[in-house]
Each structure stands twice: as structure tokens, then as C-alpha cells.
Design an enzyme around this catalytic site. Structure first.
Site, PDB file in Angstrom:
ATOM      1  N   LEU A  18      -3.997   6.718   0.989  1.00 47.99           N
ATOM      2  CA  LEU A  18      -5.064   7.164   1.890  1.00 47.99           C
ATOM      3  C   LEU A  18      -4.788   8.539   2.484  1.00 47.99           C
ATOM      4  CD1 LEU A  18      -5.868   3.761   3.610  1.00 47.99           C
ATOM      5  CD2 LEU A  18      -7.357   5.050   2.080  1.00 47.99           C
ATOM      6  N   GLN A 127      -8.457  -1.352   1.641  1.00 48.51           N
ATOM      7  CA  GLN A 127      -7.891  -0.082   1.173  1.00 48.51           C
ATOM      8  C   GLN A 127      -8.210   0.196  -0.302  1.00 48.51           C
ATOM      9  OE1 GLN A 127      -3.912   0.260   2.537  1.00 48.51           O
ATOM     10  NE2 GLN A 127      -3.395   1.952   1.201  1.00 48.51           N
ATOM     11  N   TYR A 219     -15.176 -19.586   9.160  1.00 44.49           N
ATOM     12  CA  TYR A 219     -14.181 -19.511  10.239  1.00 44.49           C
ATOM     13  C   TYR A 219     -14.190 -18.153  10.951  1.00 44.49           C
ATOM     14  CZ  TYR A 219     -12.650 -23.889   8.317  1.00 44.49           C
ATOM     15  OH  TYR A 219     -12.629 -25.196   7.889  1.00 44.49           O
ATOM     16  N   ASP A 304       2.431   8.016   5.957  1.00 49.29           N
ATOM     17  CA  ASP A 304       3.660   7.239   6.136  1.00 49.29           C
ATOM     18  C   ASP A 304       4.908   8.061   5.814  1.00 49.29           C
ATOM     19  OD1 ASP A 304       2.061   5.130   6.864  1.00 49.29           O
ATOM     20  OD2 ASP A 304       2.943   3.695   5.467  1.00 49.29           O
TER      21      ASP A 304
HETATM   22  C1  FAD Z   1      -0.069  -5.524   5.660  1.00 48.10           C
HETATM   23  C2  FAD Z   1      -0.434  -4.177   6.155  1.00 48.10           C
HETATM   24  C3  FAD Z   1      -1.665  -4.006   6.773  1.00 48.10           C
HETATM   25  C4  FAD Z   1      -2.035  -2.751   7.267  1.00 48.10           C
HETATM   26  N1  FAD Z   1      -3.242  -2.598   7.870  1.00 48.10           N
HETATM   27  C5  FAD Z   1      -3.602  -1.405   8.371  1.00 48.10           C
HETATM   28  C6  FAD Z   1      -4.882  -1.217   8.985  1.00 48.10           C
HETATM   29  O1  FAD Z   1      -5.689  -2.141   9.062  1.00 48.10           O
HETATM   30  N2  FAD Z   1      -5.186   0.030   9.473  1.00 48.10           N
HETATM   31  C7  FAD Z   1      -4.318   1.067   9.356  1.00 48.10           C
HETATM   32  O2  FAD Z   1      -4.636   2.156   9.821  1.00 48.10           O
HETATM   33  N3  FAD Z   1      -3.133   0.932   8.720  1.00 48.10           N
HETATM   34  C8  FAD Z   1      -2.748  -0.268   8.236  1.00 48.10           C
HETATM   35  N4  FAD Z   1      -1.557  -0.406   7.593  1.00 48.10           N
HETATM   36  C9  FAD Z   1      -0.722   0.775   7.340  1.00 48.10           C
HETATM   37  C10 FAD Z   1      -1.286   1.563   6.151  1.00 48.10           C
HETATM   38  O3  FAD Z   1      -1.457   0.706   5.051  1.00 48.10           O
HETATM   39  C11 FAD Z   1      -0.369   2.725   5.779  1.00 48.10           C
HETATM   40  O4  FAD Z   1      -0.089   3.470   6.929  1.00 48.10           O
HETATM   41  C12 FAD Z   1      -1.059   3.643   4.761  1.00 48.10           C
HETATM   42  O5  FAD Z   1      -1.504   2.924   3.639  1.00 48.10           O
HETATM   43  C13 FAD Z   1      -0.113   4.749   4.330  1.00 48.10           C
HETATM   44  O6  FAD Z   1      -0.800   5.610   3.463  1.00 48.10           O
HETATM   45  P1  FAD Z   1      -0.043   6.815   2.770  1.00 48.10           P
HETATM   46  O7  FAD Z   1      -1.060   7.459   1.907  1.00 48.10           O
HETATM   47  O8  FAD Z   1       0.682   7.619   3.775  1.00 48.10           O
HETATM   48  O9  FAD Z   1       1.094   6.126   1.903  1.00 48.10           O
HETATM   49  P2  FAD Z   1       0.984   5.139   0.654  1.00 48.10           P
HETATM   50  O10 FAD Z   1      -0.232   4.315   0.697  1.00 48.10           O
HETATM   51  O11 FAD Z   1       2.298   4.446   0.570  1.00 48.10           O
HETATM   52  O12 FAD Z   1       0.808   6.111  -0.579  1.00 48.10           O
HETATM   53  C14 FAD Z   1       1.864   6.875  -1.098  1.00 48.10           C
HETATM   54  C15 FAD Z   1       1.553   7.119  -2.564  1.00 48.10           C
HETATM   55  O13 FAD Z   1       2.487   8.063  -3.080  1.00 48.10           O
HETATM   56  C16 FAD Z   1       2.767   7.697  -4.420  1.00 48.10           C
HETATM   57  N5  FAD Z   1       4.038   8.348  -4.777  1.00 48.10           N
HETATM   58  C17 FAD Z   1       5.255   8.165  -4.211  1.00 48.10           C
HETATM   59  N6  FAD Z   1       6.159   8.957  -4.775  1.00 48.10           N
HETATM   60  C18 FAD Z   1       5.498   9.675  -5.725  1.00 48.10           C
HETATM   61  C19 FAD Z   1       5.909  10.673  -6.649  1.00 48.10           C
HETATM   62  N7  FAD Z   1       7.175  11.102  -6.721  1.00 48.10           N
HETATM   63  N8  FAD Z   1       4.978  11.198  -7.490  1.00 48.10           N
HETATM   64  C20 FAD Z   1       3.687  10.771  -7.449  1.00 48.10           C
HETATM   65  N9  FAD Z   1       3.251   9.821  -6.585  1.00 48.10           N
HETATM   66  C21 FAD Z   1       4.149   9.294  -5.736  1.00 48.10           C
HETATM   67  C22 FAD Z   1       2.822   6.189  -4.377  1.00 48.10           C
HETATM   68  O14 FAD Z   1       2.639   5.631  -5.654  1.00 48.10           O
HETATM   69  C23 FAD Z   1       1.698   5.863  -3.418  1.00 48.10           C
HETATM   70  O15 FAD Z   1       0.477   5.626  -4.081  1.00 48.10           O
HETATM   71  C24 FAD Z   1      -1.154  -1.651   7.110  1.00 48.10           C
HETATM   72  C25 FAD Z   1       0.081  -1.825   6.484  1.00 48.10           C
HETATM   73  C26 FAD Z   1       0.452  -3.075   6.011  1.00 48.10           C
HETATM   74  C27 FAD Z   1       1.788  -3.250   5.339  1.00 48.10           C
END
Ligand code: FAD
Length: 532
Positions: A18, A127, A219, A304
Site C-alpha cells: 500500500l 487490502q 452477527y 512499514d
Molecule cells: C492482521 C493485520 C491487520 C492490519 N490491519 C490494518 C488496518 O486495518 N489498517 C491499517 O492502516 N493497517 C493495518 N495493518 C498494517 C498494514 O497492513 C501495514 O502497515 C501495511 O500493509 C504496510 O504496507 P507497506 O506497503 O509499507 O508494506 P508491505 O505491505 O509489507 O509491502 C512491502 C512490499 O515490498 C515488497 N518487497 C520487499 N522487498 C523487496 C525487494 N527487494 N524487491 C521488490 N519488492 C520487495 C514485498 O514483496 C511487499 O509486497 C494490519 C496489519 C496486520 C498484520
């Protein structure tokens, strides 16, 4: 391997989650050429986030995807959670995100302005349904999205970053990028390679989950969507993606075979007559960790990779990452177009890292995370949800007048146009219809004023500094919301944040506007004297 003939691009984004997809979309929307690489073929089968805030929806509205993201009033009411024996069994008491909320304490929350805080609500969308929407819009706006492509290594040079990429078919190639956005998730190989340590509470827990499909919508009729299962041999959280998919999150790291998973799902539902289909399972490290720097040279961390915040009812995970990307995108666009000096990019860390820490503090101050909180964390004052989402303060070299004595967050009407905060939402007449300030103030630099002398000043100063500076005629409502008098002016940044304000007409309005804009925009060509 590197050679000067490597293809050269302005921005390389690593990671198609995201945060990365939002960065690609926001940059492409601002006319910046980007390449995004994602090592996987598509979204994960196991979604994580579902709750998206009003602020995130405002950003999606700017890039015209909000019609694909159905809004709910989620931003105006956090997900409700209840302790239960099972879904069909006894329901005990609600557990509050804000202490006392389920006893009707929300009545004590001050009334919102009549026009509300935003033209947007929140959204509940899984997501894996949101990511394709972001990806398709980014591609439509010109982003080059390369799935099945992994960043293998990178080298920073004074003028570029050289990245080595590998496709799924084994082909390896290099790309030169002026800037790299590391949106590569919590483990962030890029952050680790840069040697950026992290602070914060640390790892809280490792948990397992099972995703399944079942017809259990009945529910949800009470409005509660999170069910904390309390049985002697089953403790966990049952929740839904509101599309027939449900998630049972165990509160331990035990590996379970399919038969055990089926038995646990049936136990959590509490009925033997409901059929369900297991989809997949997951393992999650819940942590609260914030990078000590959100940038290093030409590399910027978002999402993240910059901060992992455990799932909270404030939506502090993905939403924080999406907001990071919006903050970074306009600054990169301004520097790459030659309007701003690269020093503008320093304000990304200055503005976004304190937000991550503020959210970290709010998570452990709240009842949901009391079991992990230290005494000091429990004593952190709990801030109003609207203040946290729509009223966080930025202090940086891209803002004038956000002093150290100001609190970190207040509700929009309490700030009333304070520099360093989001310019408030006000409905403005627009022909036969109306338009929100949020629709007008998130694209270019904008000077908001009533006095025509400011209109002329905006045209001259924008021209002198080479900054696209739009003028917005302010009526009484907007002036009141921004706390400017009939001859005052407010300068709003391309991300909708107030950068500078003159409550009344200064003695030298032209010079003051020019000096202020040159400073906050880090304008490359401030020819202030030529104005005289
Ligand atoms: C159970 C659960 C529920 C959640 N619910 C919520 C919610 O309701 N609302 C909310 O705001 N947040 C929520 N979160 C947190 C949220 O999911 C994360 O903060 C968010 O998805 C992080 O997004 P990101 O793009 O930073 O990282 P990620 O989604 O981890 O994406 C990182 C991407 O980088 C790619 N990558 C890594 N290294 C490389 C590389 N060397 N080359 C190419 N690609 C690479 C990976 O494959 C991955 O697709 C939740 C988390 C969990 C565990």
C-alpha cells in the site's frame, strides 16, 4: 556492472504494497516518471488491512480513485470490539478504543463544526482489493509497474542510486534513479543495507491466523465487527473483511494442521451447522519499531519500512504509510522539476518521524495495548481521534510559525488554520453546486485571501520564484476557518498543509509573501530583490 549508459529514471520505488503503490500513484499524478518494482506477482492471498481513514480517503479523492473505494462512516467511529465466548455463544462487554466510549462517553466529545471535518468518510476494504485499484490508477497515470521484479542490491552515488534488479525469469539489469523510495515492508532489506537502526517498543508478539469464508453477516448487525474470543483453550480475535471472508487471529505462534484449524474455526463460530471454507493461514510479527532516520542520501523510507505500528483501531498502520507517501511525493516532484532545492526533502523526516512516534505513544496509552505498556506509556494522555487523524502538527523548514510550544495534535477547529496543520475542510459555492477546500488545496501552492492585493502579489511572486502559485478567493467562512482577517492571507502547500499565515495585511505584503514562499518551498531561484 554499473555503467553511465544504464537507463536513468527520476524515481525508483521498491515494494508494491500500500505504501509503495500510493507513492507511485501520487508521484505519477504529479507528473513524475516512476518505476515501481515488486518481487511478487500480485497481492497476497492473505489480506491484512481493512480499515482506511478519512484522511486516506481525502488523499484518494485527490487522485480520483475514491469512487472505486466505497466509503463507510468508519473515520467517524472506530471499529467496535467485544469479548465473546464465541460468535454464536455468550457476548460479554465491549472493550473500548477510547476509555469509557461504550458507556456513551462519546456524548462528551465536542460537537463537530456544522460542515463536518471532511467531505470524506473512511472505508472498509480488504487490502487485496485496494491494492489493484491503486496499481491500475498508477499505471493509467503513467507509472511503470514491474511485478515479479526484485531489487537485489543498490549503490548510492552523489548524483544517483544504481539499483540491480532481477526478474522472475532470472534476467538481471541495472537502473539509475535520482531517488529511491524504500517501501519494502517491515523487514526492509534497503533500511537494513543502509544500517538505519530502529527504536520503539520492539517485538510484542508473534501470532498465527487462519482466513476462511463463511456466511456469518447476521452477527455484524449490531455494528460490532471485532470479536475477542475468550475460552480456556481458545484465545484470539475473530474479525471480517466484510466480503464473506473472516479472519481468526490466534494469540500464539503455534503451528496447526488443517484439521485443527477447522476445529478452532468451528469453536470460534460456536455453531456446528455453519459451513466454511479455509482459504489460507498466516504468521505475523506484531511490533512497534520506528526507524531512526526516514532517509539516507537519496533513499527515503515509507510505510512499514519506516515504522511498524501494531494493528490498532486508529488505523495507524497502512494509513500512516499512505500519508508518508503523499508527504514525500509533492516534495520529490518539486525538487525533480527544479522548482525546489533538494533541502526541501529534509522536511520529510522532520515531519513524518514525529507522527510515527505520536502514533506509537497513542497505541500504548490505550486499553487495547495495556498489557504491553510500560507505566510511562500508560500515562501518555490519550488524544482525540479527530485530532490524531486530521489535526497533527508538522514542524520543519517547510513551515513558518509552528513553534515548539504547540501541542502535537488538536482538532481542526481548534487549530483554525495554524501553520503546520492541514487546511480545514470548508464547503465553497461552485456554480450550481459546491466544492470542498480539500478538493482545491491538495495540488499546487495556493494563496488564500480576500484582498485583491494578494491576488496580484501571488501572480508576481509565483512568477519570480518559478513556483506555480494559485490564488483562491476567500469568503467569510473560509477566512474564519483559517483565522485570517479581511486583508490577511494563508499560504497552503501542495499537500494541503498551511505553510505560512498573515492574519492581517503586513506592511510589505509582496516582500513578505516572497520571502516566506522562497523559504518554505526552498525555491531554487529566489530573486527577491527584483520585486522591489
Ligand atoms: C492482521 C493485520 C491487520 C492490519 N490491519 C490494518 C488496518 O486495518 N489498517 C491499517 O492502516 N493497517 C493495518 N495493518 C498494517 C498494514 O497492513 C501495514 O502497515 C501495511 O500493509 C504496510 O504496507 P507497506 O506497503 O509499507 O508494506 P508491505 O505491505 O509489507 O509491502 C512491502 C512490499 O515490498 C515488497 N518487497 C520487499 N522487498 C523487496 C525487494 N527487494 N524487491 C521488490 N519488492 C520487495 C514485498 O514483496 C511487499 O509486497 C494490519 C496489519 C496486520 C498484520
Amino acid at each position: 556492472m554499473q555503467s553511465s549508459s544504464d537507463p536513468s529514471i527520476p524515481v525508483l520505488i521498491v515494494g508494491g504494497g500500500l505504501a509503495g503503490l500510493s507513492a507511485a500513484l501520487f508521484l505519477a499524478w504529479r507528473g513524475v516518471s516512476v518505476v515501481l518494482v515488486e518481487k511478487h506477482a500480485g497481492s497476497s492471498l492473505h489480506p491484512r488491512a481493512i480499515g482506511f481513514t478519512t484522511r486516506t480517503l481525502e488523499l484518494f479523492r485527490a487522485v480520483a480513485i475514491s469512487e472505486h473505494v466505497p466509503e463507510t462512516p468508519l473515520g467517524h467511529g472506530r471499529p467496535r470490539r467485544i469479548q465473546v465466548e464465541s460468535l454464536a455463544g455468550k457476548w460479554f462487554s465491549e472493550t473500548d478504543w477510547n476509555p469509557g466510549q461504550s458507556r456513551g462517553a462519546e456524548r462528551a466529545v465536542p460537537a463537530r463544526p456544522a460542515q463536518g471535518y471532511s467531505p470524506c468518510g473512511g472505508a472498509a476494504i480488504a487490502q487485496d482489493k485496494l491494492e489493484p485499484i491503486l496499481r491500475e490508477r498508477a499505471i493509467a497515470l503513467g507509472a511503470d509497474v514491474r511485478m515479479n521484479t526484485e531489487l537485489r542490491s543498490f549503490e548510492q552515488h552523489s548524483d544517483a542510486v544504481v539499483a540491480t534488479l532481477r526478474q522472475r525469469d532470472g534476467r538481471e539489469y541495472t537502473l539509475r534513479a535520482q531517488y529511491v523510495i524504500a517501501a519494502d515492508g517491515h523487514a526492509s532489506p534497503i533500511r537494513e543495507a543502509l544500517g538505519i537502526p530502529r527504536g520503539g517498543h520492539g517485538v510484542l508478539q508473534v501470532v498465527r491466523s487462519v482466513l476462511f469464508r463463511a456466511e456469518l453477516e447476521q452477527y455484524l448487525e449490531s455494528g460490532i465487527s471485532q470479536f475477542q474470543i475468550e475460552q480456556p483453550d481458545l484465545k484470539g480475535m475473530l474479525t471480517t473483511y466484510r466480503d464473506g471472508r473472516w479472519l481468526l487471529m490466534f494469540s500464539d505462534d503455534q503451528e496447526r494442521d488443517e484439521a485443527t484449524l477447522r476445529a478452532k474455526v468451528a469453536q470460534a463460530i460456536g455453531r456446528s451447522d455453519v459451513g466454511f471454507e479455509l482459504i489460507t493461514s498466516g504468521r505475523w510479527v506484531l511490533s512497534a519499531l520506528i526507524a531512526e532516520r526516514f532517509s539516507s542520501g537519496r533513499v527515503f523510507l515509507t510505510g512499514d519500512a519506516a515504522h511498524t505500528l501494531p494493528p490498532a483501531r486508529g488505523g495507524y498502520g497502512a494509513n500512516t504509510g499512505i500519508e508518508d507517501s503523499f508527504n514525500l511525493a509533492w516534495k520529490l516532484a518539486a525538487v525533480l522539476s527544479g522548482v525546489s532545492e533538494p533541502a526541501l526533502l529534509d522536511s520529510y523526516d522532520a515531519e513524518r518521524r514525529p507522527i510515527a512516534w505520536l502514533r506509537h505513544g497513542q497505541i500504548f496509552a490505550r486499553p487495547d495495548y495495556a498489557a504491553w505498556a510500560t507505566e510511562a506509556e500508560k500515562n501518555v494522555p490519550i488524544l482525540d481521534d479527530d485530532a490524531m487523524e486530521l489535526g497533527q502538527l508538522y514542524r520543519s523548514q517547510a513551515v513558518i510559525g509552528a513553534g515548539d510550544a504547540l501541542p502535537p495534535a488538536l482538532r481542526p477547529e481548534q487549530w483554525a488554520g495554524q501553520p503546520g496543520t492541514r487546511a480545514p475542510h470548508v464547503w465553497l459555492p461552485h456554480g450550481e453546486t459546491r466544492v470542498s477546500t480539500i478538493d482545491l488545496l491538495q495540488r499546487d501552492w495556493t494563496l488564500v485571501a480576500a484582498d485583491q492585493r494578494w491576488r496580484e502579489a501571488a501572480a508576481r511572486v509565483g512568477g519570480q520564484l518559478g513556483v506555480e502559485l494559485t490564488f483562491l478567493q476567500a469568503g467569510a467562512d473560509l477566512r474564519a476557518a483559517l483565522s485570517i482577517g479581511s486583508a490577511g492571507a494563508s499560504l497552503v502547500r501542495p499537500d494541503g498543509y498551511v505553510a505560512w499565515r498573515a492574519r492581517e495585511l503586513p506592511s510589505e505584503p509582496l516582500e513578505e509573501l516572497c520571502a516566506s514562499l522562497a523559504r518554505v518551498a526552498h525555491a531554487r531561484a529566489p530573486r527577491i530583490r527584483e520585486l522591489a
